[in-house]
Design a protein around this motif. Structure first.
Motif, short mmCIF file in Angstrom:
data_model
loop_
_atom_site.label_atom_id
_atom_site.label_comp_id
_atom_site.label_asym_id
_atom_site.label_seq_id
_atom_site.Cartn_x
_atom_site.Cartn_y
_atom_site.Cartn_z
N TYR A 113 7.19 -5.21 -7.46
CA TYR A 113 5.87 -5.82 -7.28
C TYR A 113 5.46 -6.71 -8.46
O TYR A 113 5.09 -7.87 -8.27
CB TYR A 113 4.80 -4.75 -7.05
CG TYR A 113 5.02 -3.97 -5.79
CD1 TYR A 113 4.61 -4.48 -4.56
CD2 TYR A 113 5.64 -2.71 -5.82
CE1 TYR A 113 4.82 -3.77 -3.38
CE2 TYR A 113 5.85 -2.00 -4.66
CZ TYR A 113 5.44 -2.53 -3.44
OH TYR A 113 5.65 -1.83 -2.28
N GLY A 163 -6.49 3.99 -1.81
CA GLY A 163 -5.07 4.06 -1.52
C GLY A 163 -4.25 4.38 -2.76
O GLY A 163 -4.76 4.87 -3.77
N THR A 164 -2.97 4.08 -2.70
CA THR A 164 -2.05 4.35 -3.80
C THR A 164 -1.89 3.12 -4.69
O THR A 164 -2.27 2.01 -4.31
CB THR A 164 -0.67 4.74 -3.26
OG1 THR A 164 -0.11 3.61 -2.56
CG2 THR A 164 -0.78 5.93 -2.31
N GLU A 195 0.87 1.71 -5.30
CA GLU A 195 1.82 0.81 -4.64
C GLU A 195 1.11 -0.06 -3.60
O GLU A 195 1.39 -1.25 -3.48
CB GLU A 195 2.94 1.60 -3.98
CG GLU A 195 3.98 0.71 -3.33
CD GLU A 195 5.28 1.43 -3.01
OE1 GLU A 195 6.24 0.76 -2.60
OE2 GLU A 195 5.32 2.67 -3.17
N GLU A 196 0.17 0.52 -2.87
CA GLU A 196 -0.59 -0.27 -1.89
C GLU A 196 -1.41 -1.36 -2.58
O GLU A 196 -1.51 -2.49 -2.09
CB GLU A 196 -1.51 0.65 -1.07
CG GLU A 196 -0.76 1.53 -0.09
CD GLU A 196 -1.67 2.56 0.57
OE1 GLU A 196 -1.34 2.97 1.69
OE2 GLU A 196 -2.69 2.94 -0.03
N LEU A 197 -1.97 -1.02 -3.73
CA LEU A 197 -2.75 -2.00 -4.47
C LEU A 197 -1.86 -3.11 -5.01
O LEU A 197 -2.21 -4.29 -4.96
CB LEU A 197 -3.50 -1.31 -5.61
CG LEU A 197 -4.74 -2.01 -6.16
CD1 LEU A 197 -5.75 -2.22 -5.05
CD2 LEU A 197 -5.36 -1.19 -7.28
N SER A 224 0.97 -4.06 -3.72
CA SER A 224 1.39 -4.84 -2.57
C SER A 224 0.32 -5.85 -2.17
O SER A 224 0.61 -7.01 -1.87
CB SER A 224 1.70 -3.91 -1.39
OG SER A 224 2.04 -4.65 -0.24
N ASP A 225 -0.93 -5.41 -2.18
CA ASP A 225 -2.05 -6.29 -1.86
C ASP A 225 -2.15 -7.44 -2.86
O ASP A 225 -2.29 -8.60 -2.49
CB ASP A 225 -3.34 -5.46 -1.88
CG ASP A 225 -4.55 -6.22 -1.39
OD1 ASP A 225 -4.87 -6.09 -0.20
OD2 ASP A 225 -5.17 -6.93 -2.20
N PRO A 244 -7.12 -2.72 3.83
CA PRO A 244 -6.55 -2.68 2.48
C PRO A 244 -5.51 -3.75 2.20
O PRO A 244 -5.16 -3.97 1.07
CB PRO A 244 -5.91 -1.29 2.42
CG PRO A 244 -5.53 -1.00 3.84
CD PRO A 244 -6.60 -1.63 4.67
N LYS A 245 -4.97 -4.40 3.24
CA LYS A 245 -3.91 -5.37 3.02
C LYS A 245 -4.45 -6.79 3.00
O LYS A 245 -5.39 -7.13 3.71
CB LYS A 245 -2.86 -5.26 4.11
CG LYS A 245 -2.16 -3.90 4.17
CD LYS A 245 -1.34 -3.63 2.93
CE LYS A 245 -0.59 -2.31 3.06
NZ LYS A 245 0.17 -2.00 1.85
#
Length: 360
Positions: A232, A286-287, A289-291, A293-294, A324-325
């Motif tokens: 990322y 979220g996690t 990783e989700e942040l 990714s966003d 979230p995305k």
């Protein structure tokens, strides 16, 4: 030579028979509401996790004198943090006295004797206008004619927070006990003023991007840090090519925060990281990783249209509430593009469907 060690901030402040003095060349107490609020949130976050929260470095020197049975240490760096925590402790001692509570055998009087008073004198001796104001607050005497407005305002701010019905004293004390510092003691041949000037004038400060990266990765295991960085952060940073000082990346993070956050907005690089932390702690669930990714998705779009980015051409009214995305192809967006170019830009990147409010 300088000697360093890691210790809890309260253990440092509460060192028996030691007083701390602020030299005249340092600025007066200056922490703002924003900095105090950030420390307040950090304390409660550290208590809830629970884990230690690193508050920074405190550098001091042993002066070749003792006064009233105490060793006097001159604070070279860390005055603002020590003063703010001391103000918190003073407000908390009053709270404990009013409610008649104690923690692990420490009541309000013992707290004062441990962290605020040393052999009848102030544990922390400030300089210039702050000195008399702090003495008046601790001893309960009249404020001086020229009082420190920041010190008084912050004391009242913390007192008001503690008088709120939702205030949890046990959680506050646990968080306060979780503040971790690197304490450094200068040797007899070190020049305190030269070190102070080097720390505050010549150092290269961390960029917004540096602090965001560290925040998201530091709590992960070493293996997970490596994976998240490669998957990322490298693409996020690499999207902007040669970017001295991460200027373009910092701008992208600020733009992402302006779109993503429901509440606090970042108006400068200086406040961007504080806004980011508020978003992580109060809005995002979220996690890491989700942040990441966003943020990676947004950075790709921002970098591709760095000179002209339709992101700035209009504002959606509910971007922060629609998921979230950032980069998804099946999400209806209530966009109002100003022109066909903006519409085509978002259609290509975000998969705009028939729910778009537009004339095209």
């Amino acid at each position: 030579s300088m000697q360093t060690k890691q210790e809890l901030l309260l253990d440092l402040l509460g060192t028996p028979d030691v007083r701390f003095s602020i030299p005249a060349y340092q600025r007066t107490y200056a922490w703002t509401d924003q900095q105090c609020d950030e420390l307040w949130r950090d304390i409660f976050r550290a208590a809830r996790v629970p884990r230690s929260h690193f508050i920074g470095m405190v550098i001091c020197t042993d002066e070749p004198r003792r006064q009233d049975g105490c060793t006097v240490r001159c604070i070279v760096d860390g005055q603002q943090r020590l003063a703010t925590v001391s103000i918190m402790l003073l407000a908390f001692s009053h709270y404990m006295a009013v409610h008649g509570i104690d923690f692990f055998g420490m009541d309000a009087q013992l707290l004062r004797e441990s962290y605020l008073i040393c052999n009848g004198n102030l544990k922390l001796e400030l300089s210039r206008a702050d000195k008399d104001t702090w003495k008046a607050l601790v001893t309960g005497t009249d404020l001086p004619a020229r009082a420190s407005t920041r010190m008084i305002a912050n004391y009242r701010r913390f007192s008001d927070r503690m008088s709120d019905p939702g205030f949890d004293p046990d959680l506050f004390w646990r968080g306060l006990r979780s503040l971790l510092a690197i304490s450094a003691k200068l040797g007899p041949h070190d020049n305190p003023q030269a070190i102070f000037q080097s720390l505050n004038s010549k150092g290269v400060p961390l960029t917004t991007a540096d602090m965001v990266r560290n925040y998201l990765l530091m709590a992960q295991s070493r293996r997970e840090q490596t994976r998240l960085y490669q998957e990322y952060w490298e693409p996020i940073q690499g999207a902007f090519g040669d970017d001295p000082g991460s200027v373009r990346l910092n701008n992208a993070i600020r733009a992402w925060l302006l779109i993503r956050c429901k509440t606090a907005k970042s108006k400068s690089d200086r406040s961007a990281f504080s806004t980011f932390k508020i978003f992580c702690e109060e809005e995002f669930h979220g996690t890491a990783e989700e942040l990441l990714s966003d943020l990676r998705g947004f950075a790709m779009v921002w970098a591709e249209n760095f000179r002209y980015h339709a992101v700035k051409k209009y504002r959606t009214y509910d971007w922060a509430t629609i998921g979230p995305k950032t980069l998804v192809s099946d999400r209806p967006l209530k966009l109002k593009p100003e022109n066909r170019e903006a519409y085509e830009f978002y259609r290509r990147h975000y998969g705009i469907n028939g729910n778009v409010s537009a004339r095209w």
